[in-house]
Design a protein around this motif. Structure first.
Motif, PDB file in Angstrom:
ATOM      1  N   THR A 231       0.860  -1.188   0.000  1.00 35.30           N
ATOM      2  CA  THR A 231       0.000   0.000   0.000  1.00 35.30           C
ATOM      3  C   THR A 231       0.896   1.238   0.000  1.00 35.30           C
ATOM      4  N   ARG A 232       0.304   2.383  -0.201  1.00 32.45           N
ATOM      5  CA  ARG A 232       1.090   3.632  -0.136  1.00 32.45           C
ATOM      6  C   ARG A 232       1.762   3.770   1.232  1.00 32.45           C
ATOM      7  N   TYR A 233       1.017   3.417   2.272  1.00 31.49           N
ATOM      8  CA  TYR A 233       1.564   3.476   3.626  1.00 31.49           C
ATOM      9  C   TYR A 233       2.739   2.518   3.766  1.00 31.49           C
ATOM     10  N   GLY A 234       2.618   1.313   3.226  1.00 34.57           N
ATOM     11  CA  GLY A 234       3.709   0.343   3.285  1.00 34.57           C
ATOM     12  C   GLY A 234       4.956   0.840   2.572  1.00 34.57           C
ATOM     13  N   VAL A 235       4.771   1.458   1.426  1.00 37.39           N
ATOM     14  CA  VAL A 235       5.908   2.013   0.672  1.00 37.39           C
ATOM     15  C   VAL A 235       6.564   3.135   1.463  1.00 37.39           C
ATOM     16  N   GLN A 236       5.741   4.024   2.002  1.00 39.47           N
ATOM     17  CA  GLN A 236       6.268   5.151   2.781  1.00 39.47           C
ATOM     18  C   GLN A 236       7.087   4.661   3.975  1.00 39.47           C
ATOM     19  N   LEU A 237       6.584   3.678   4.680  1.00 43.24           N
ATOM     20  CA  LEU A 237       7.281   3.146   5.842  1.00 43.24           C
ATOM     21  C   LEU A 237       8.586   2.458   5.437  1.00 43.24           C
ATOM     22  N   ALA A 238       8.529   1.573   4.452  1.00 38.25           N
ATOM     23  CA  ALA A 238       9.718   0.809   4.048  1.00 38.25           C
ATOM     24  C   ALA A 238      10.822   1.706   3.506  1.00 38.25           C
ATOM     25  N   CYS A 239      10.458   2.779   2.842  1.00 39.34           N
ATOM     26  CA  CYS A 239      11.468   3.668   2.259  1.00 39.34           C
ATOM     27  C   CYS A 239      12.282   4.415   3.311  1.00 39.34           C
ATOM     28  N   GLU A 240      11.842   4.378   4.549  1.00 34.38           N
ATOM     29  CA  GLU A 240      12.594   5.001   5.643  1.00 34.38           C
ATOM     30  C   GLU A 240      13.644   4.072   6.230  1.00 34.38           C
ATOM     31  N   TRP A 241      13.616   2.778   5.893  1.00 36.45           N
ATOM     32  CA  TRP A 241      14.546   1.807   6.460  1.00 36.45           C
ATOM     33  C   TRP A 241      15.917   1.925   5.815  1.00 36.45           C
ATOM     34  N   PRO A 242      16.977   1.694   6.577  1.00 35.02           N
ATOM     35  CA  PRO A 242      18.343   1.810   6.032  1.00 35.02           C
ATOM     36  C   PRO A 242      18.585   0.938   4.798  1.00 35.02           C
ATOM     37  N   GLU A 243      18.047  -0.276   4.787  1.00 38.15           N
ATOM     38  CA  GLU A 243      18.284  -1.157   3.643  1.00 38.15           C
ATOM     39  C   GLU A 243      17.609  -0.688   2.360  1.00 38.15           C
ATOM     40  N   MET A 244      16.686   0.251   2.481  1.00 33.23           N
ATOM     41  CA  MET A 244      15.989   0.769   1.308  1.00 33.23           C
ATOM     42  C   MET A 244      16.466   2.169   0.920  1.00 33.23           C
ATOM     43  N   ARG A 245      17.348   2.753   1.719  1.00 31.54           N
ATOM     44  CA  ARG A 245      17.854   4.099   1.398  1.00 31.54           C
ATOM     45  C   ARG A 245      18.663   4.071   0.119  1.00 31.54           C
ATOM     46  N   GLY A 246      18.533   5.116  -0.655  1.00 25.95           N
ATOM     47  CA  GLY A 246      19.276   5.203  -1.897  1.00 25.95           C
ATOM     48  C   GLY A 246      18.613   4.446  -3.036  1.00 25.95           C
ATOM     49  N   ARG A 247      17.533   3.782  -2.761  1.00 25.42           N
ATOM     50  CA  ARG A 247      16.797   3.060  -3.804  1.00 25.42           C
ATOM     51  C   ARG A 247      15.474   3.761  -4.010  1.00 25.42           C
ATOM     52  N   ARG A 248      15.263   4.173  -5.203  1.00 24.61           N
ATOM     53  CA  ARG A 248      13.993   4.814  -5.505  1.00 24.61           C
ATOM     54  C   ARG A 248      12.971   3.719  -5.773  1.00 24.61           C
ATOM     55  N   PRO A 249      11.903   3.661  -5.000  1.00 30.53           N
ATOM     56  CA  PRO A 249      10.926   2.598  -5.239  1.00 30.53           C
ATOM     57  C   PRO A 249      10.299   2.761  -6.615  1.00 30.53           C
ATOM     58  N   SER A 250       9.976   1.634  -7.227  1.00 26.51           N
ATOM     59  CA  SER A 250       9.308   1.692  -8.515  1.00 26.51           C
ATOM     60  C   SER A 250       7.947   2.338  -8.321  1.00 26.51           C
TER      61      SER A 250
END
Length: 170
Positions: A71-90
């Motif tokens: 969901t949008r909320y799931g994407v927003q939350l996950a994008c804050e995690w260190p392992e997802m930093r620097g990766r632009r979500p599709s």
């Protein structure tokens, strides 16, 4: 986030869905936890859905095949995690109707990622689910149209580390 074990497998499951866009229950099982029973993966996805982090559709004519997406909320939350930093979500599709329209291509991309992971695991290579990155090609503004089709997705892998090889080797 009640009943979400954000420190372990639930976190990985959400990160995989954010990065891969969507996956069937079986694909998620083989990507995140092939060593456990698929029922554990089903329960994990159900908990994430209860928390509003992922949603699902059921494919028509495919038995009870469920396709999961963040969901949008799931994407927003996950994008804050260190392992997802620097990766632009599709460009995430968070609406069930839009998911149905894009499911064929997105599941093919996930199937490709799964093939990389399984091959690496068979060969003893170091390859984690987030090492495989679907990339969108960039088209220069003003570029002339070509008669040949342009791929809508290319792939890449995280470079190997000094501690081991990475998936995606030729």
């Amino acid at each position: 986030m009640p009943n979400v074990d954000a420190g372990a497998g639930d976190r990985l499951a959400l990160a995989v869905l954010v990065q891969y866009r969507m996956a069937t229950t079986e694909q998620m099982h083989w990507v995140i936890a092939p060593e456990v029973r698929i029922e554990q993966t089903r329960r994990r996805l159900a908990r994430l859905r209860e928390a509003g982090l992922v949603d699902r559709i059921t494919l028509p004519g495919a038995g009870r095949t469920r396709v999961w997406f963040p969901t949008r909320y799931g994407v927003q939350l996950a994008c804050e995690w260190p392992e997802m930093r620097g990766r632009r979500p599709s460009r995430t599709v968070s609406d069930p109707t839009a998911v149905r329209l894009k499911v064929g291509h997105a599941l093919t991309v996930t199937r490709t990622a799964l093939a990389f992971l399984q091959d690496a695991r068979r060969n003893g290579d170091l390859c984690r689910p987030l090492d495989w990155i679907p990339l969108r090609p960039t088209i220069r503004q003003g570029a002339a149209r070509r008669s040949s089709p342009t791929p809508s997705c290319t792939t890449g892998v995280v470079p190997p580390t000094t501690t081991g090889r990475c998936c995606g080797r030729s």
